[in-house]
Design a protein around this motif. Structure first.
Motif, short mmCIF file in Angstrom:
data_model
loop_
_atom_site.label_atom_id
_atom_site.label_comp_id
_atom_site.label_asym_id
_atom_site.label_seq_id
_atom_site.Cartn_x
_atom_site.Cartn_y
_atom_site.Cartn_z
N SER A 55 0.83 -1.21 0.00
CA SER A 55 0.00 0.00 0.00
C SER A 55 0.86 1.25 0.00
N HIS B 3 -11.50 6.76 0.94
CA HIS B 3 -11.86 5.68 1.87
C HIS B 3 -12.55 6.25 3.11
N GLU C 50 -12.27 -0.02 -2.73
CA GLU C 50 -11.34 0.45 -3.76
C GLU C 50 -12.07 1.16 -4.89
N HIS D 35 -7.01 9.54 -2.58
CA HIS D 35 -7.43 8.13 -2.52
C HIS D 35 -7.79 7.74 -1.09
N HIS E 262 -10.65 4.83 -5.68
CA HIS E 262 -10.11 5.07 -7.02
C HIS E 262 -10.98 6.06 -7.79
N ARG F 6 -9.41 -5.66 -6.76
CA ARG F 6 -8.94 -4.35 -7.20
C ARG F 6 -9.22 -4.16 -8.70
#
Length: 333
Positions: A127, A160, A184, A156, A188, A270
């Protein structure tokens, strides 16, 4: 509504979750050492908050994701992305990212704390940054103090955080745990929107580069052949990536996936998230509905259908190769 007020109006299981998360949060802030050492110390001290029961239906995916979606031409396009020089992360970078995501998703992120880790202590190989959702809205974002595109990675991670904040307003435990695919997808979505609005073609291509491994993993999952590279290479799903990558490199990555099935699953999820992101990149109102409706006891297709009204999500997914080319073309205008 404050976190304290929220805790008085929710169920006992949510209140217990929030209480334990608060203990874990403080332990993580107080811990020392490398990033992974801090995570381990916090877990030893406080344990992890309980995971709600997740029905099997939650893991069901629309059938289109069991096909090979990315073509060889698209693999060639996205392999052009390369790593860019790093720079120091500043408070201004943090403020820009916080404001961008707050405006994009209409979520108050003022209670989210950002902790910068010295780059030589950042030992999380999988990550670039990490958001750890805590309570209702006082989440923790960790990232190294040097990075090639600080605002982008912070956007990003704030994505979250915004996702968790919006979902947890439902006040049910099923909204306090988010599956990797939808997590994700949202993060994204924020990242690529930021790049389209404020980034350059070079940074956009660098972000696209991650699709290569993710789409490869997804193509392996789509065949169900996870133990035999030679057999996988006889399938239709292997042909697109085999046209642009050497057999040696494909075998090496396949064997890594074979040895670590959790990593294979992670990358496949992902891949789905990235495809959804790029297919639905302009559907901002739909994304706002999605983050407020996301809960772990509903299938991905149910949530997509409810949030992206009259969009034809799967039709857009089917055109992902044309969409990627079109998005790159926006930088030429």
């Amino acid at each position: 509504m404050t976190q304290q007020e929220n805790s008085k109006t929710v169920s006992e299981d949510v209140a217990a979750f929030v209480k334990q998360a608060g203990i874990y949060r403080q332990a993580l802030i107080d811990a020392r050492g490398t990033f992974t050492e801090r995570l381990a110390a916090s877990e030893r001290f406080a344990g992890s908050p309980p995971v709600p029961e997740i029905p099997r239906e939650a893991y069901q995916l629309p059938p289109i994701f069991y096909t090979s979606l990315v073509t060889s031409d698209t693999y060639r396009l996205i392999q052009r992305g390369r790593f860019l020089p790093s720079q120091a992360v500043t408070e201004d970078h943090v403020a820009q990212a916080r404001e961008y995501v707050s405006n994009l998703l209409t979520v108050d992120l003022s209670n989210v704390r950002v902790e910068l880790i010295p780059v030589d202590s950042w030992d999380s190989p999988s990550s670039e940054g990490m958001n750890i959702a805590m309570g209702f809205d006082n989440h923790l974002i960790f990232m190294p103090d040097h990075f090639s595109s600080p605002v982008e990675v912070l956007v990003h991670e704030f994505g979250h955080a915004a996702h968790a904040t919006a979902a947890r307003k439902n006040g049910v435990l099923a909204s306090f745990y988010i599956l990797p695919t939808t997590a994700e997808f949202v993060a994204h979505f924020c990242q690529f929107n930021y790049l389209l609005e404020h980034g350059s073609r070079a940074y956009f291509d660098a972000a696209l580069h991650q699709i290569t491994e993710a789409a490869y993993a997804l193509s392996i999952i789509s065949t169900g052949i996870t133990e035999n590279f030679s057999e996988f290479m006889t399938t239709e799903a292997s042909r697109a990536i085999a046209a642009v990558m050497s057999t040696h490199l494909l075998r090496e990555r396949y064997e890594n996936f074979r040895r670590d099935k959790a990593w294979l699953q992670n990358q496949a999820m992902r891949g789905i998230a990235l495809i959804l992101t790029l297919a639905l990149i302009d559907e901002k109102e739909g994304m706002i509905r999605f983050i407020h409706a996301d809960r772990v006891d509903r299938s991905l297709e149910q949530k997509l259908t409810a949030a992206f009204l009259d969009v034809g999500v799967m039709e857009k997914v089917a055109l992902i190769n044309e969409q990627i080319s079109s998005l790159q073309g926006r930088f030429d205008r």
